[in-house]
Design an enzyme around this catalytic site. Structure first.
Site, PDB file in Angstrom:
ATOM      1  N   HIS A   1      -3.448   4.340  -2.647  1.00 52.48           N
ATOM      2  CA  HIS A   1      -4.416   3.233  -1.803  1.00 52.48           C
ATOM      3  C   HIS A   1      -4.948   3.959  -0.531  1.00 52.48           C
ATOM      4  O   HIS A   1      -6.191   3.657  -0.253  1.00 52.48           O
ATOM      5  CB  HIS A   1      -3.487   2.080  -1.548  1.00 52.48           C
ATOM      6  CG  HIS A   1      -3.103   1.123  -2.518  1.00 52.48           C
ATOM      7  ND1 HIS A   1      -1.714   0.902  -2.655  1.00 52.48           N
ATOM      8  CD2 HIS A   1      -3.686   0.487  -3.464  1.00 52.48           C
ATOM      9  CE1 HIS A   1      -1.494   0.203  -3.681  1.00 52.48           C
ATOM     10  NE2 HIS A   1      -2.631   0.105  -4.195  1.00 52.48           N
TER      11      HIS A   1
ATOM     12  N   SER B   1       2.575   0.699  -6.800  1.00 51.49           N
ATOM     13  CA  SER B   1       3.447  -0.276  -6.081  1.00 51.49           C
ATOM     14  C   SER B   1       4.674  -0.707  -6.667  1.00 51.49           C
ATOM     15  O   SER B   1       5.747  -1.121  -6.161  1.00 51.49           O
ATOM     16  CB  SER B   1       2.590  -1.853  -5.793  1.00 51.49           C
ATOM     17  OG  SER B   1       1.198  -1.176  -5.200  1.00 51.49           O
TER      18      SER B   1
ATOM     19  N   MET C   1       1.848   7.292  -7.963  1.00 45.90           N
ATOM     20  CA  MET C   1       2.260   6.291  -7.137  1.00 45.90           C
ATOM     21  C   MET C   1       1.911   5.227  -7.634  1.00 45.90           C
ATOM     22  O   MET C   1       0.727   4.923  -8.153  1.00 45.90           O
ATOM     23  CB  MET C   1       1.557   6.757  -5.795  1.00 45.90           C
ATOM     24  CG  MET C   1       2.073   8.109  -5.120  1.00 45.90           C
ATOM     25  SD  MET C   1       2.025   8.245  -3.447  1.00 45.90           S
ATOM     26  CE  MET C   1       2.746   9.563  -3.163  1.00 45.90           C
TER      27      MET C   1
ATOM     28  N   GLN D   1      -9.375   0.431 -16.491  1.00 45.93           N
ATOM     29  CA  GLN D   1      -9.930  -0.783 -15.634  1.00 45.93           C
ATOM     30  C   GLN D   1     -11.257  -0.191 -14.888  1.00 45.93           C
ATOM     31  O   GLN D   1     -11.973  -0.737 -14.901  1.00 45.93           O
ATOM     32  CB  GLN D   1      -8.758  -0.812 -14.464  1.00 45.93           C
ATOM     33  CG  GLN D   1      -9.290  -1.732 -13.156  1.00 45.93           C
ATOM     34  CD  GLN D   1      -8.135  -2.177 -12.399  1.00 45.93           C
ATOM     35  OE1 GLN D   1      -7.474  -2.919 -12.661  1.00 45.93           O
ATOM     36  NE2 GLN D   1      -8.122  -1.241 -11.029  1.00 45.93           N
TER      37      GLN D   1
ATOM     38  N   LYS E   1      -6.012   6.237 -11.733  1.00 44.08           N
ATOM     39  CA  LYS E   1      -4.747   5.882 -12.249  1.00 44.08           C
ATOM     40  C   LYS E   1      -4.875   4.717 -13.262  1.00 44.08           C
ATOM     41  O   LYS E   1      -4.079   4.520 -14.304  1.00 44.08           O
ATOM     42  CB  LYS E   1      -3.810   5.507 -11.029  1.00 44.08           C
ATOM     43  CG  LYS E   1      -2.827   4.558 -11.164  1.00 44.08           C
ATOM     44  CD  LYS E   1      -1.558   5.297 -11.683  1.00 44.08           C
ATOM     45  CE  LYS E   1      -0.307   4.287 -12.035  1.00 44.08           C
ATOM     46  NZ  LYS E   1      -0.368   2.955 -11.633  1.00 44.08           N
TER      47      LYS E   1
ATOM     48  N   LEU F   1       0.791  -1.257   0.206  1.00 43.18           N
ATOM     49  CA  LEU F   1      -0.071   0.115  -0.060  1.00 43.18           C
ATOM     50  C   LEU F   1       0.776   1.323  -0.099  1.00 43.18           C
ATOM     51  O   LEU F   1       1.797   1.267   0.600  1.00 43.18           O
ATOM     52  CB  LEU F   1      -0.820  -0.139   1.371  1.00 43.18           C
ATOM     53  CG  LEU F   1      -1.740  -1.314   1.393  1.00 43.18           C
ATOM     54  CD1 LEU F   1      -2.829  -1.005   2.636  1.00 43.18           C
ATOM     55  CD2 LEU F   1      -2.809  -1.338  -0.042  1.00 43.18           C
ATOM     56  N   HIS F   2       0.290   2.210  -0.780  1.00 42.08           N
ATOM     57  CA  HIS F   2       1.217   3.674  -0.941  1.00 42.08           C
ATOM     58  C   HIS F   2      -0.025   4.619  -0.523  1.00 42.08           C
ATOM     59  O   HIS F   2      -1.240   4.379  -0.543  1.00 42.08           O
ATOM     60  CB  HIS F   2       1.548   3.946  -2.131  1.00 42.08           C
ATOM     61  CG  HIS F   2       0.960   3.419  -3.397  1.00 42.08           C
ATOM     62  ND1 HIS F   2      -0.108   4.175  -3.675  1.00 42.08           N
ATOM     63  CD2 HIS F   2       1.080   2.446  -4.187  1.00 42.08           C
ATOM     64  CE1 HIS F   2      -0.534   3.801  -4.889  1.00 42.08           C
ATOM     65  NE2 HIS F   2       0.172   2.507  -5.266  1.00 42.08           N
TER      66      HIS F   2
ATOM     67  N   GLN G   1      -4.746 -12.087 -13.567  1.00 42.15           N
ATOM     68  CA  GLN G   1      -4.612 -10.808 -14.258  1.00 42.15           C
ATOM     69  C   GLN G   1      -3.138 -10.481 -14.931  1.00 42.15           C
ATOM     70  O   GLN G   1      -2.959  -9.380 -15.410  1.00 42.15           O
ATOM     71  CB  GLN G   1      -5.144  -9.580 -13.517  1.00 42.15           C
ATOM     72  CG  GLN G   1      -4.425  -9.116 -12.203  1.00 42.15           C
ATOM     73  CD  GLN G   1      -4.998  -8.055 -11.746  1.00 42.15           C
ATOM     74  OE1 GLN G   1      -6.246  -8.202 -10.945  1.00 42.15           O
ATOM     75  NE2 GLN G   1      -4.877  -6.744 -11.902  1.00 42.15           N
TER      76      GLN G   1
HETATM   77  P1  AMP Z   1      -3.369  -1.898  -7.262  1.00 41.24           P
HETATM   78  O1  AMP Z   1      -2.969  -2.336  -5.837  1.00 41.24           O
HETATM   79  O2  AMP Z   1      -2.094  -1.353  -7.830  1.00 41.24           O
HETATM   80  O3  AMP Z   1      -4.010  -2.843  -8.072  1.00 41.24           O
HETATM   81  O4  AMP Z   1      -4.469  -0.689  -6.954  1.00 41.24           O
HETATM   82  C1  AMP Z   1      -5.455  -1.120  -6.357  1.00 41.24           C
HETATM   83  C2  AMP Z   1      -6.439   0.373  -6.469  1.00 41.24           C
HETATM   84  O5  AMP Z   1      -5.627   1.567  -6.123  1.00 41.24           O
HETATM   85  C3  AMP Z   1      -6.837   0.332  -8.004  1.00 41.24           C
HETATM   86  O6  AMP Z   1      -8.364   1.049  -7.874  1.00 41.24           O
HETATM   87  C4  AMP Z   1      -5.900   1.695  -8.351  1.00 41.24           C
HETATM   88  O7  AMP Z   1      -6.423   2.568  -9.547  1.00 41.24           O
HETATM   89  C5  AMP Z   1      -5.759   2.333  -7.307  1.00 41.24           C
HETATM   90  N1  AMP Z   1      -4.543   3.176  -7.265  1.00 41.24           N
HETATM   91  C6  AMP Z   1      -3.261   2.654  -7.431  1.00 41.24           C
HETATM   92  N2  AMP Z   1      -2.415   3.760  -7.689  1.00 41.24           N
HETATM   93  C7  AMP Z   1      -2.994   4.713  -7.090  1.00 41.24           C
HETATM   94  C8  AMP Z   1      -2.846   6.223  -7.207  1.00 41.24           C
HETATM   95  N3  AMP Z   1      -1.546   6.708  -7.498  1.00 41.24           N
HETATM   96  N4  AMP Z   1      -3.765   7.039  -7.109  1.00 41.24           N
HETATM   97  C9  AMP Z   1      -4.916   6.633  -6.600  1.00 41.24           C
HETATM   98  N5  AMP Z   1      -5.332   5.311  -6.761  1.00 41.24           N
HETATM   99  C10 AMP Z   1      -4.422   4.507  -7.186  1.00 41.24           C
END
Ligand code: AMP
Length: 284
Positions: A37, A186, A184, A153, A149, A33-34, A61
């Site tokens: 998230h 991961s 941001m 999707q 981002k 998480l960042h 995926q």
């Molecule tokens: P992920 O863990 O990368 O699959 O992302 C989980 C959720 O967080 C998805 O809905 C992403 O679009 C969202 N997300 C990822 N990076 C960001 C970001 N920098 N700003 C806002 N939402 C994000």
């Protein structure tokens, strides 16, 4: 915050809160998480009484040559952060829990999935829509929060909800960036020092495209080439695609119309790391 590891238990908890007339928001993530998230968790809190963060690196995926095995993971840290930012539950199922032995069911959305990411990551969206369906069935949310981002999707998931008649609302949250503009992700931890310095050029390139639109450029291929030209100033980038499209339909007309909202999307490799980003701009 409670940690939940099985679908059955997650469903029991969701039923309990639904019977209490509580609103549930689900924030699906693959962990590590960042701030991006965490912003989704905060937004979830505004919509619902009960926030469920899901943490699952979804194997279906990822393509065969992608980074599933080495995708960054840090469960303990994720648990702490989810709690700190106000999640009530963190759902951390195993692969076996989400994909029971010899599973045969896939959820496929045809709209929005045949271009951009869909071309460069064949099968990716099928994995996304399948796991999102399962996560919705496990967490039974009234709201689910997704990030802009991953622009395509978010459109695909909205289409899934609409067509499969899910009784929930998708909220799309703005992209959170590093101070230098890098979205941001991961995957940013994969970048070495040199790559990390260049990475903000992705967003800067999108900004040059958006500025050209604001300055009157409406020819789609010209806008694309403005973004590409800027990216190509850095030999470290290998472009998968740069594309601008109608923000709602992803249609790609030769010329955009005044008042039309467009999204400029890109995916690039920086070394072995694949990064995506996008920007939205309305034609004056
Ligand atoms: P992920 O863990 O990368 O699959 O992302 C989980 C959720 O967080 C998805 O809905 C992403 O679009 C969202 N997300 C990822 N990076 C960001 C970001 N920098 N700003 C806002 N939402 C994000």
């Amino acid at each position: 915050m409670e940690i939940v590891e099985t679908v059955r238990k997650m469903q029991e908890i969701a039923n309990l809160h639904r019977n209490e007339k509580k609103k549930i928001a689900c924030v699906p993530t693959m962990g590590y998480l960042h701030e991006g998230h965490l912003s989704l968790i905060k937004i979830a809190r505004e919509y619902a009484n009960i926030v469920i963060v899901t943490l699952f690196v979804n194997p279906t995926q990822f393509g065969p040559n992608e980074d599933y095995a080495k995708y960054p993971r840090n469960k303990e840290r994720d648990i702490q952060l989810a709690q700190k930012f106000g999640a009530n539950y963190i759902f951390i199922p195993s692969v076996e829990e989400m994909y029971p032995d010899n599973y045969t069911t896939k959820v496929i959305v045809k709209k929005f999935t045949d271009k951009f990411e869909g071309i460069f990551r064949p099968g990716h969206f099928d994995g996304v829509t399948t796991i999102v369906t399962k996560l919705f069935n496990a967490t039974k949310p009234h709201f689910a929060i997704f990030g802009q981002k991953d622009y395509q999707q978010a459109l695909v998931v909205k289409q899934l909800v609409k067509e499969l008649l899910f009784d929930l609302e998708i909220i799309v949250a703005p992209t959170i960036r590093e101070p230098d503009g890098l979205a941001m992700s991961s995957r940013n931890v994969y970048l070495n020092e040199v790559e990390r310095k260049i990475a903000p050029e992705i967003y800067k390139s999108l900004l040059t495209g958006a500025e050209s639109v604001l300055n009157g450029e409406r020819h789609r291929e010209v806008i694309n080439s403005i973004v590409k030209r800027r990216l190509n100033q850095f030999k470290e980038f290998k472009i998968d695609y740069v594309a601008c499209a109608d923000a709602k339909t992803l249609d790609e007309p030769e010329f955009f119309e005044p008042g039309q909202t467009i999204v400029i999307l890109t995916a690039v490799y920086l070394g072995t790391t694949r990064l995506i980003d996008n920007i939205i701009v309305t034609v004056p």
